[in-house]
Design a protein around this motif. Structure first.
Motif, PDB file in Angstrom:
ATOM      1  N   LYS A   1       0.836  -1.204   0.000  1.00  0.00           N
ATOM      2  CA  LYS A   1       0.000   0.000   0.000  1.00  0.00           C
ATOM      3  C   LYS A   1       0.876   1.261   0.000  1.00  0.00           C
TER       4      LYS A   1
ATOM      5  N   TYR B   1     -12.337  -2.474  -3.614  1.00  0.00           N
ATOM      6  CA  TYR B   1     -12.939  -2.581  -2.283  1.00  0.00           C
ATOM      7  C   TYR B   1     -14.465  -2.600  -2.362  1.00  0.00           C
TER       8      TYR B   1
ATOM      9  N   HIS C   1     -16.482  -3.206   0.653  1.00  0.00           N
ATOM     10  CA  HIS C   1     -16.376  -2.237   1.763  1.00  0.00           C
ATOM     11  C   HIS C   1     -16.996  -0.880   1.453  1.00  0.00           C
TER      12      HIS C   1
ATOM     13  N   PHE D   1     -15.834   3.035   7.291  1.00  0.00           N
ATOM     14  CA  PHE D   1     -14.418   3.372   7.110  1.00  0.00           C
ATOM     15  C   PHE D   1     -14.024   3.533   5.639  1.00  0.00           C
TER      16      PHE D   1
ATOM     17  N   LEU E   1     -10.571   4.871   3.710  1.00  0.00           N
ATOM     18  CA  LEU E   1      -9.819   3.821   3.012  1.00  0.00           C
ATOM     19  C   LEU E   1      -9.507   4.264   1.576  1.00  0.00           C
TER      20      LEU E   1
ATOM     21  N   ARG F   1      -1.727 -14.689   3.761  1.00  0.00           N
ATOM     22  CA  ARG F   1      -2.401 -13.983   4.868  1.00  0.00           C
ATOM     23  C   ARG F   1      -1.647 -14.199   6.188  1.00  0.00           C
TER      24      ARG F   1
ATOM     25  N   THR G   1      -5.557  -7.667  10.364  1.00  0.00           N
ATOM     26  CA  THR G   1      -5.821  -6.321   9.836  1.00  0.00           C
ATOM     27  C   THR G   1      -5.257  -5.210  10.720  1.00  0.00           C
TER      28      THR G   1
ATOM     29  N   ARG H   1       2.652  -6.919   9.123  1.00  0.00           N
ATOM     30  CA  ARG H   1       1.961  -5.855   9.856  1.00  0.00           C
ATOM     31  C   ARG H   1       2.435  -5.785  11.302  1.00  0.00           C
TER      32      ARG H   1
ATOM     33  N   LEU I   1      -7.004   0.171  15.202  1.00  0.00           N
ATOM     34  CA  LEU I   1      -8.132   0.632  14.380  1.00  0.00           C
ATOM     35  C   LEU I   1      -8.817   1.815  15.058  1.00  0.00           C
TER      36      LEU I   1
ATOM     37  N   ALA J   1      -6.734   4.995  14.557  1.00  0.00           N
ATOM     38  CA  ALA J   1      -6.865   5.471  13.164  1.00  0.00           C
ATOM     39  C   ALA J   1      -8.234   6.130  12.972  1.00  0.00           C
ATOM     40  N   ASP J   2      -9.296   5.489  13.477  1.00  0.00           N
ATOM     41  CA  ASP J   2     -10.649   6.061  13.364  1.00  0.00           C
ATOM     42  C   ASP J   2     -10.709   7.447  14.026  1.00  0.00           C
TER      43      ASP J   2
ATOM     44  N   LYS K   1      -8.600   8.488   9.843  1.00  0.00           N
ATOM     45  CA  LYS K   1      -7.717   7.838   8.867  1.00  0.00           C
ATOM     46  C   LYS K   1      -8.022   6.347   8.748  1.00  0.00           C
ATOM     47  N   SER K   2      -7.650   5.801   7.619  1.00  0.00           N
ATOM     48  CA  SER K   2      -7.684   4.356   7.476  1.00  0.00           C
ATOM     49  C   SER K   2      -6.486   3.797   8.238  1.00  0.00           C
ATOM     50  N   ALA K   3      -6.618   2.591   8.734  1.00  0.00           N
ATOM     51  CA  ALA K   3      -5.486   1.975   9.420  1.00  0.00           C
ATOM     52  C   ALA K   3      -4.375   1.715   8.397  1.00  0.00           C
TER      53      ALA K   3
ATOM     54  N   ASN L   1      -1.733  -0.123   7.258  1.00  0.00           N
ATOM     55  CA  ASN L   1      -1.230  -1.455   7.612  1.00  0.00           C
ATOM     56  C   ASN L   1      -0.404  -2.084   6.495  1.00  0.00           C
TER      57      ASN L   1
HETATM   58  P1  GDP Z   1      -7.722  -6.729   5.379  1.00  0.00           P
HETATM   59  O1  GDP Z   1      -8.318  -7.788   4.463  1.00  0.00           O
HETATM   60  O2  GDP Z   1      -6.941  -7.334   6.517  1.00  0.00           O
HETATM   61  O3  GDP Z   1      -6.910  -5.685   4.629  1.00  0.00           O
HETATM   62  O4  GDP Z   1      -8.940  -5.959   6.078  1.00  0.00           O
HETATM   63  P2  GDP Z   1     -10.371  -5.533   5.502  1.00  0.00           P
HETATM   64  O5  GDP Z   1     -10.609  -6.123   4.149  1.00  0.00           O
HETATM   65  O6  GDP Z   1     -11.387  -5.816   6.564  1.00  0.00           O
HETATM   66  O7  GDP Z   1     -10.276  -3.932   5.389  1.00  0.00           O
HETATM   67  C1  GDP Z   1      -9.601  -3.303   4.325  1.00  0.00           C
HETATM   68  C2  GDP Z   1      -8.713  -2.206   4.885  1.00  0.00           C
HETATM   69  O8  GDP Z   1      -9.520  -1.163   5.467  1.00  0.00           O
HETATM   70  C3  GDP Z   1      -7.788  -2.628   6.020  1.00  0.00           C
HETATM   71  O9  GDP Z   1      -6.598  -3.235   5.550  1.00  0.00           O
HETATM   72  C4  GDP Z   1      -7.521  -1.316   6.720  1.00  0.00           C
HETATM   73  O10 GDP Z   1      -6.552  -0.532   5.999  1.00  0.00           O
HETATM   74  C5  GDP Z   1      -8.874  -0.614   6.612  1.00  0.00           C
HETATM   75  N1  GDP Z   1      -9.766  -0.862   7.760  1.00  0.00           N
HETATM   76  C6  GDP Z   1     -10.515  -1.979   7.970  1.00  0.00           C
HETATM   77  N2  GDP Z   1     -11.259  -1.862   9.079  1.00  0.00           N
HETATM   78  C7  GDP Z   1     -10.999  -0.641   9.590  1.00  0.00           C
HETATM   79  C8  GDP Z   1     -11.473   0.073  10.741  1.00  0.00           C
HETATM   80  O11 GDP Z   1     -12.301  -0.397  11.548  1.00  0.00           O
HETATM   81  N3  GDP Z   1     -10.956   1.327  10.964  1.00  0.00           N
HETATM   82  C9  GDP Z   1     -10.045   1.880  10.126  1.00  0.00           C
HETATM   83  N4  GDP Z   1      -9.584   3.120  10.408  1.00  0.00           N
HETATM   84  N5  GDP Z   1      -9.573   1.254   9.025  1.00  0.00           N
HETATM   85  C10 GDP Z   1     -10.037   0.002   8.748  1.00  0.00           C
END
Ligand code: GDP
Ligand code: MG
Length: 159
Positions: free
Chosen positions: A10, A50, A53, A58, A62, A86, A92, A103, A111, A114-115, A119-121, A123
């Motif tokens: 990223k 995404y 999502h 979030f 993101l 993974r 995450t 990570r 999380l 970041a919230d 901001k998005s986390a 990672n």
């Molecule tokens: P991943 O598959 O481990 O990357 O996680 P997800 O598919 O659930 O989420 C996609 C991305 O969104 C994550 O890698 C984080 O960068 C971000 N993200 C997910 N959940 C949260 C959250 O609750 N808060 C924040 N700030 N960012 C989030």
């Protein structure tokens, strides 16, 4: 059993100069990089990548994050590669990700934190979450002629 999965370094990983460090973790595990390129993601493509999502709270942050600079996209191949990748990536939330994972070794943000910053986390990395997601994401990011077939030297004497 042999699967392909999508990995993205990223924008935070690219800006921190961790591209090589991250790629080497997959190479050292014996996984095969069958496609690789640097891409600037735009908002439309972010919504495709995404799609699961887009409706979540979030997502806005993101999209801001994933479009904030170039990413390095890779198609990675290996035995049960989705699960193995993974594991190398870690969970995450960087704060909770086990030490020894990407990570868990290079970030520690939660999380919640970041919230609270809107901001998005950050990672460092994306990896497909399951077999169906992997098939869909590899074909979204790579055309057939960008995916390569070759043998790693260890395949000749180990497998
Ligand atoms: P991943 O598959 O481990 O990357 O996680 P997800 O598919 O659930 O989420 C996609 C991305 O969104 C994550 O890698 C984080 O960068 C971000 N993200 C997910 N959940 C949260 C959250 O609750 N808060 C924040 N700030 N960012 C989030
Ligand atoms: Mg995911």
């Amino acid at each position: 059993m042999i699967q392909q999965t999508l990995v993205l370094v990223k924008p935070d990983g690219v800006k921190r100069g961790l591209i090589g460090e991250i790629i080497s973790r997959f190479e050292k595990r014996g996984l095969k990089i069958v496609g690789i390129k640097m891409v600037q993601v735009d908002p439309d493509f972010s919504k495709k990548h995404y799609s699961a999502h887009v409706a979540k709270s979030f997502y806005k942050n993101l999209e801001k994050f994933i479009t904030s600079g170039p990413v390095v996209a890779m198609a990675i191949e290996g035995i049960d590669a989705v699960e193995v990748v993974r594991k190398i990536v870690g969970s995450t939330e960087p704060k909770s990700a086990p030490v020894g994972t990407i990570r868990g070794d290079f970030a520690h943000v939660s999380l919640n934190y970041a919230d609270s910053k809107g901001k998005s986390a950050e990672n460092l990395i994306h990896a497909s979450g399951n077999k169906e997601e992997a098939e869909q994401e590899v074909s979204l990011w790579f055309s057939i002629d960008e995916l390569h077939s070759y043998k790693l030297s260890y395949e000749d004497h180990v497998m």
